[in-house]
Design a protein around this motif. Structure first.
Motif, mmCIF file in Angstrom:
data_model
loop_
_atom_site.group_PDB
_atom_site.id
_atom_site.type_symbol
_atom_site.label_atom_id
_atom_site.label_comp_id
_atom_site.label_asym_id
_atom_site.label_seq_id
_atom_site.Cartn_x
_atom_site.Cartn_y
_atom_site.Cartn_z
ATOM 1 N N SER A 224 0.861 -1.194 0.000
ATOM 2 C CA SER A 224 0.000 0.000 0.000
ATOM 3 C C SER A 224 0.893 1.239 0.000
ATOM 4 O O SER A 224 2.047 1.178 0.478
ATOM 5 N N PRO A 225 0.416 2.373 -0.546
ATOM 6 C CA PRO A 225 1.239 3.602 -0.524
ATOM 7 C C PRO A 225 1.710 3.942 0.892
ATOM 8 O O PRO A 225 2.851 4.357 1.081
ATOM 9 N N GLN A 226 0.867 3.687 1.889
ATOM 10 C CA GLN A 226 1.242 3.989 3.279
ATOM 11 C C GLN A 226 2.425 3.109 3.712
ATOM 12 O O GLN A 226 3.373 3.583 4.356
ATOM 13 N N ASN A 256 -3.253 4.783 -10.000
ATOM 14 C CA ASN A 256 -3.887 5.435 -8.832
ATOM 15 C C ASN A 256 -3.005 5.250 -7.591
ATOM 16 O O ASN A 256 -2.804 6.172 -6.804
ATOM 17 N N GLN A 257 -2.410 4.047 -7.449
ATOM 18 C CA GLN A 257 -1.528 3.829 -6.283
ATOM 19 C C GLN A 257 -0.273 4.680 -6.416
ATOM 20 O O GLN A 257 0.243 5.223 -5.437
ATOM 21 N N VAL A 259 -0.072 7.592 -7.895
ATOM 22 C CA VAL A 259 -0.435 8.976 -7.553
ATOM 23 C C VAL A 259 -0.597 9.128 -6.037
ATOM 24 O O VAL A 259 -0.079 10.079 -5.434
ATOM 25 N N ASP A 260 -1.238 8.155 -5.392
ATOM 26 C CA ASP A 260 -1.419 8.237 -3.922
ATOM 27 C C ASP A 260 -0.069 8.257 -3.212
ATOM 28 O O ASP A 260 0.154 9.043 -2.281
ATOM 29 N N PHE A 261 0.854 7.400 -3.680
ATOM 30 C CA PHE A 261 2.188 7.371 -3.051
ATOM 31 C C PHE A 261 2.900 8.708 -3.262
ATOM 32 O O PHE A 261 3.485 9.277 -2.338
ATOM 33 N N ASP A 263 1.570 11.605 -3.634
ATOM 34 C CA ASP A 263 0.955 12.608 -2.733
ATOM 35 C C ASP A 263 1.541 12.487 -1.328
ATOM 36 O O ASP A 263 1.901 13.484 -0.698
ATOM 37 N N LEU A 264 1.721 11.254 -0.858
ATOM 38 C CA LEU A 264 2.302 11.055 0.491
ATOM 39 C C LEU A 264 3.739 11.577 0.523
ATOM 40 O O LEU A 264 4.158 12.246 1.467
ATOM 41 N N LYS A 290 2.853 14.223 -11.839
ATOM 42 C CA LYS A 290 2.773 13.982 -10.397
ATOM 43 C C LYS A 290 4.080 13.366 -9.898
ATOM 44 O O LYS A 290 4.629 13.763 -8.868
#
Ligand code: B12
Length: 458
Positions: A224-226, A256-257, A259-261, A263-264, A290
């Motif tokens: 997961s990005p987290q 999408n993953q 981009v989420d990563f 952003d983090l 991004k």
């Protein structure tokens, strides 16, 4: 205690490139065993290049219950030799071999009686379960573990591997290896120290030269990005990392993953520089913009060939137009491009090699590598070459494509010529002076003229 090791590299092999990167896979194995309560030590002999006698002295001193060895097809001989040497001095320990060759051809390893088990595919769960049976000396139980291959009176038993939920995996046990001894600089990044990380496993494509599906199945699993961000923080806080090379087949497999990563990463203000690998048909302008704003400096694309006929034959499912479009988008996003071509793949003619050179020149990548194609077991192209007989055998399991027009030595000669011509082209010289400045460029020229092989990207 358990000793985990890599074998010494096949140093006299002409295709061996001496990159010193830590064995991430083995560090995951170590972390899982530590998490299960085992005392673990590691020897990256691919880096340390200790002699067999030195390895025997280490094993005698440690008296491990289990020795785990990573085996690639290129290090098969070394792996067998090491297993025999270990059993000579500690006959009671169990030798377990894992990694790429063990996943593709476990039988070839179990022919050596000093190798007790081969683990195919993802190793973390399998090694923990196998170790729990071995310490209890329950060898019947050991032969039932998913992913384990072992000898029996009925021949080799191979149990289907099982995959884990990625976020359950511990961080690789980097604390068990002398990180400072590795190449903590990535040529595509200015930031130092730079380290490698893995964010996903497996690829849904089926390129003819690749056998990764036998390791990870034909599926793509991701942290997961987290979870990725947590490991990035761990690297920065514990090892002072400033640059990262995400060494996975396709970083943007799930945009999408990605981009989420990103952003983090942006929110973290860690201001890291990073590089990754992906396919030209897995990027678009939005995700590239991004990635650039999150610190991505370079993307490595496997271009492989400049001939559409050859790209189709190797089942790459990529068009030359897609390659040029991806380059345009990267340039627009301000991301540099590194690429690699392979020379001498089945169906390729001498004219196709020239087509690849001209295409490489036209793309004018920031970094470009020409590799002579070596077929590794058990890829579709490897099987095709064995079937047609059009090959030069380089090693126990490694083959190079051979036709009327060229054989391995001729391909190595062509590679050197391409390397020289490519990097001596005025537009490349200009490119490097812009990137490195006149002084560094002059220093590197001096170094390059002394070694004309492909080891270092210009
Ligand atoms: C980073 C990398 C390297 C690094 C580090 C290698 C290392 N020891 O990890 C360096 C630069 C040293 C390297 C060198 C070479 N590499 Co390399 N490398 C890779 C790369 C890009 C990523 C590997 C990785 O970290 N994967 C992520 C980790 C999590 O997975 P893993 O390493 O596979 O480990 C898992 C399993 O394999 C298993 N496992 C692995 N070891 C062990 C040990 C035990 C005891 C157990 C139980 C399980 C187990 O469990 C692990 C966790 O689940 C792969 C391509 C890829 N995407 O896989 C090529 C790849 C592994 N390399 C390859 C090759 C050919 C080479 C070289 C020959 C290149 C050269 N010309 O010199 C050398 C020699 C390798 C050798 N030892 O035989 C091939 C191997 C093919 C084959 N049939 O052997 C690959 C698959 C690329 C390809 N597609 O062809 N490589």
């Amino acid at each position: 205690m358990i000793l985990l090791m890599t074998t010494a590299p096949p140093s006299n092999a002409p295709w061996f490139h001496g990159k010193r990167l830590p064995p991430l896979g083995l560090m995951y194995i170590a972390a899982s065993l530590e998490q299960a309560g085992h005392e673990v030590q590691m020897l990256d002999n691919y880096l340390m290049q200790q002699s067999i006698e030195e390895v025997q002295r280490l094993v005698l001193n440690l008296q491990p219950a289990i020795v785990g060895i990573t085996c690639g097809s290129a290090t098969y001989k070394k792996c067998v030799e090491t297993a025999r040497a270990i059993k000579q001095v500690v006959p009671g320990c169990k030798v377990v071999v894992g990694g790429w060759h063990a996943s593709y051809m476990p039988e070839s390893l179990l022919e050596t009686l000093e190798i007790d088990y081969a683990i195919m595919g993802e190793g973390e769960r399998a090694i923990v379960e196998l170790a729990s049976f071995i310490v209890k000396e329950d060898y019947l139980g050991a032969s039932t573990v998913a992913g384990v291959a072992s000898r029996s009176s009925a021949g080799v038993i191979k149990n289907e591997p099982k995959f884990m939920n990625m976020d359950e995996l511990p961080f690789p046990a980097r604390h068990l290896l002398p990180l400072e001894k590795y190449d903590r600089n990535i040529e595509f990044l200015k930031a130092k120290p730079a380290d490698i990380m893995s964010i996903s496993r497996g690829c849904t494509f089926s390129c003819g030269f690749c056998e990764t599906t036998k390791l990870w199945g034909n599926i793509n699993r991701q942290f997961s990005p987290q979870r990725v961000m947590a490991e990035v923080n761990h690297l920065v806080e514990t090892y002072g990392t400033r640059g990262i090379y995400f060494i996975n087949d396709n970083f943007t497999m799930r945009k999408n993953q990605t981009v989420d990563f990103c952003d983090l990463l942006i929110k973290s203000n860690l201001d890291l520089e990073w590089v990754c690998d992906t396919r030209v048909d897995l990027v678009n302008q939005e995700v590239l913009n991004k990635m650039a704003s999150a610190g991505c400096k370079t993307i490595w694309f496997g271009i492989e060939s400049g001939s559409q006929k050859v790209l189709n034959h190797i089942n790459r499912h990529i068009t030359l137009e897609q390659i040029e479009a991806a380059y345009k988008m990267c340039r627009k996003a301000g991301i540099k491009v590194a690429c690699s071509f392979m020379l001498g793949m089945p169906s390729e003619t001498r004219a196709d090699l020239m087509t690849s050179y001209r295409f490489a020149d036209k793309l004018n990548s920031d970094w470009c590598q020409f590799n002579v194609f070596i077929a590794y077991p058990d890829s579709p192209l490897w099987r095709e070459m064995l079937k047609t007989g059009q090959y030069t055998q380089l090693d126990d399991f490694l083959y190079s494509y051979k036709t009327e027009e060229f054989d391995y030595d001729e391909l190595m000669r062509i590679q050197k010529q391409f390397f020289k011509n490519y990097h001596r082209a005025p537009k490349r010289i200009l490119q490097r002076i812009q990137r490195e400045g006149v002084l560094n460029f002059a220093k590197r020229q001096l170094r390059l003229t002394s070694s004309s092989d492909n080891a270092g990207m210009a």
